[in-house]
Design an enzyme around this catalytic site. Sequence first.
Site, PDB file in Angstrom:
ATOM      1  CB  VAL A 113      -4.288  10.553   1.496  1.00 45.67           C
ATOM      2  CG1 VAL A 113      -2.879  10.268   2.004  1.00 45.67           C
ATOM      3  CG2 VAL A 113      -4.633   9.629   0.330  1.00 45.67           C
ATOM      4  CG  ASP A 114      -9.879   8.015   3.002  1.00 43.48           C
ATOM      5  OD1 ASP A 114      -9.784   6.761   3.004  1.00 43.48           O
ATOM      6  OD2 ASP A 114     -10.057   8.679   4.052  1.00 43.48           O
ATOM      7  CG  HIS A 129       1.316   8.175   4.852  1.00 42.23           C
ATOM      8  ND1 HIS A 129       1.021   6.844   4.689  1.00 42.23           N
ATOM      9  CD2 HIS A 129       2.441   8.208   5.618  1.00 42.23           C
ATOM     10  CE1 HIS A 129       1.940   6.100   5.302  1.00 42.23           C
ATOM     11  NE2 HIS A 129       2.808   6.922   5.887  1.00 42.23           N
ATOM     12  CB  CYS A 137       4.195  25.043  -5.722  1.00 41.96           C
ATOM     13  SG  CYS A 137       5.174  25.492  -7.183  1.00 41.96           S
ATOM     14  N   GLY A 201      -6.682  -1.773  10.596  1.00 37.93           N
ATOM     15  CA  GLY A 201      -6.791  -1.778   9.132  1.00 37.93           C
ATOM     16  C   GLY A 201      -5.534  -1.377   8.401  1.00 37.93           C
ATOM     17  CB  THR A 202      -2.352  -0.347   8.841  1.00 36.62           C
ATOM     18  OG1 THR A 202      -1.107  -0.171   8.130  1.00 36.62           O
ATOM     19  CG2 THR A 202      -2.055  -0.557  10.312  1.00 36.62           C
TER      20      THR A 202
HETATM   21  N1  APR Z   1     -11.189  -4.326   8.108  1.00 39.32           N
HETATM   22  C1  APR Z   1      -9.966  -4.480   8.656  1.00 39.32           C
HETATM   23  N2  APR Z   1      -8.841  -4.667   7.928  1.00 39.32           N
HETATM   24  C2  APR Z   1      -8.985  -4.698   6.582  1.00 39.32           C
HETATM   25  C3  APR Z   1     -10.231  -4.544   5.929  1.00 39.32           C
HETATM   26  C4  APR Z   1     -11.372  -4.354   6.758  1.00 39.32           C
HETATM   27  N3  APR Z   1     -12.600  -4.192   6.247  1.00 39.32           N
HETATM   28  N4  APR Z   1     -10.016  -4.618   4.580  1.00 39.32           N
HETATM   29  C5  APR Z   1      -8.689  -4.804   4.404  1.00 39.32           C
HETATM   30  N5  APR Z   1      -8.076  -4.863   5.598  1.00 39.32           N
HETATM   31  C6  APR Z   1      -6.651  -4.987   5.889  1.00 39.32           C
HETATM   32  C7  APR Z   1      -5.869  -5.822   4.913  1.00 39.32           C
HETATM   33  O1  APR Z   1      -5.856  -7.168   5.337  1.00 39.32           O
HETATM   34  C8  APR Z   1      -4.481  -5.184   5.036  1.00 39.32           C
HETATM   35  O2  APR Z   1      -3.719  -5.809   6.067  1.00 39.32           O
HETATM   36  O3  APR Z   1      -6.139  -3.677   5.812  1.00 39.32           O
HETATM   37  C9  APR Z   1      -4.763  -3.733   5.455  1.00 39.32           C
HETATM   38  C10 APR Z   1      -4.518  -2.735   4.334  1.00 39.32           C
HETATM   39  O4  APR Z   1      -3.155  -2.785   4.036  1.00 39.32           O
HETATM   40  P1  APR Z   1      -2.559  -1.905   2.825  1.00 39.32           P
HETATM   41  O5  APR Z   1      -3.380  -2.095   1.603  1.00 39.32           O
HETATM   42  O6  APR Z   1      -1.086  -2.199   2.802  1.00 39.32           O
HETATM   43  O7  APR Z   1      -2.781  -0.391   3.302  1.00 39.32           O
HETATM   44  P2  APR Z   1      -1.993   0.402   4.416  1.00 39.32           P
HETATM   45  O8  APR Z   1      -1.532  -0.488   5.514  1.00 39.32           O
HETATM   46  O9  APR Z   1      -2.838   1.564   4.788  1.00 39.32           O
HETATM   47  O10 APR Z   1      -0.719   0.940   3.581  1.00 39.32           O
HETATM   48  C11 APR Z   1       0.178   1.787   4.281  1.00 39.32           C
HETATM   49  O11 APR Z   1       1.325   2.207   2.199  1.00 39.32           O
HETATM   50  O12 APR Z   1       1.033   2.543  -0.083  1.00 39.32           O
HETATM   51  C12 APR Z   1       1.351   3.166   1.124  1.00 39.32           C
HETATM   52  O13 APR Z   1       1.033   5.417   1.731  1.00 39.32           O
HETATM   53  C13 APR Z   1       0.339   4.235   1.443  1.00 39.32           C
HETATM   54  O14 APR Z   1      -0.670   4.803   3.557  1.00 39.32           O
HETATM   55  C14 APR Z   1      -0.353   3.714   2.702  1.00 39.32           C
HETATM   56  C15 APR Z   1       0.707   2.817   3.322  1.00 39.32           C
END
Ligand code: APR
Length: 261
Positions: A113-114, A129, A137, A201-202
């Site tokens: 969301v950044d 998201h 509102c 990156g998720t």
């Molecule tokens: N490069 C690649 N992967 C990375 C890096 C990097 N530099 N740094 C961290 N990661 C990985 C971590 O290992 C992790 O698996 O990115 C992932 C981030 O996971 P989360 O912190 O769970 O974030 P995200 O997957 O975006 O969360 C999904 O959860 O809280 C809700 O709505 C929020 O959109 C978010 C959703």
Amino acid sequence: MTFPVDNPEASDAASDQIVRALAGASSLTVLTGAGVSAASGVPTFRGEEGLWRSHRPERLATPEAFSENPRLVWEWYQWRKERIAACKPNRAHEVIAEWSHRYPAFTLITQNVDGLHERAGTRNVVRFHGSIWEVSCWNGCRSSPARWPDHTVTYAELPPKCPHCGGLVRPGVVWFGEGIASETLELAARALANDVFLTIGTSSVVYPAASLSSAAKARGAFTGEINLEATPVSAQLDASVHGAAEVVLDELSSRCDDSGR
Ligand code: APR
């Protein structure tokens, strides 16, 4: 074909597969999560830096938390806005933005969301998201639009008020327990038919975003993952590269350039 974590040769082989798939593709979909913004200094959600004043996101990013303590929730979002305002897009955002202009058909589905993908110049962004730079509102008053931009970083008063009805405004993001807007789901579904689907990156633990890679695979897409660590979807994908997105994407970008893609 996927490879065990921390096996450099295996990750190289997986990178080769992704380069080959990208070279032959005319359409690309990318799904991103907080790991893509980590190198910019935006905290991820489930890493050790994911805590804020010992609160976990799951406890704060809910309608119940907001209705119980709107000020606390807004303090967290204001803290995130102040952090994000000081951040710049990193190499991972830049490569994805370049690819968004290189492929005739391209969709970025981001859970972030950044706003850093938009600041990097990425075309066709689906904000799965929502956006921390929008509000709506809380009462859903008739005189206010569904959502509107709000680039305020530090508010004069918390929680901020709706200019249309004087009630509360809420961050324009999707909270736990809330559904994804149908038009957003439709845009994402249409992007699943692309030749290549990369999830980057998720942690792939939050649905429905976490289901998209297997849905793309079922539609015949080549599916790849770039993440620091293995995730619950790694084993289902065609190739999984374990590494930092800003490093791996930079390497993939140079190799794709060399292959004339
Ligand atoms: N490069 C690649 N992967 C990375 C890096 C990097 N530099 N740094 C961290 N990661 C990985 C971590 O290992 C992790 O698996 O990115 C992932 C981030 O996971 P989360 O912190 O769970 O974030 P995200 O997957 O975006 O969360 C999904 O959860 O809280 C809700 O709505 C929020 O959109 C978010 C959703």
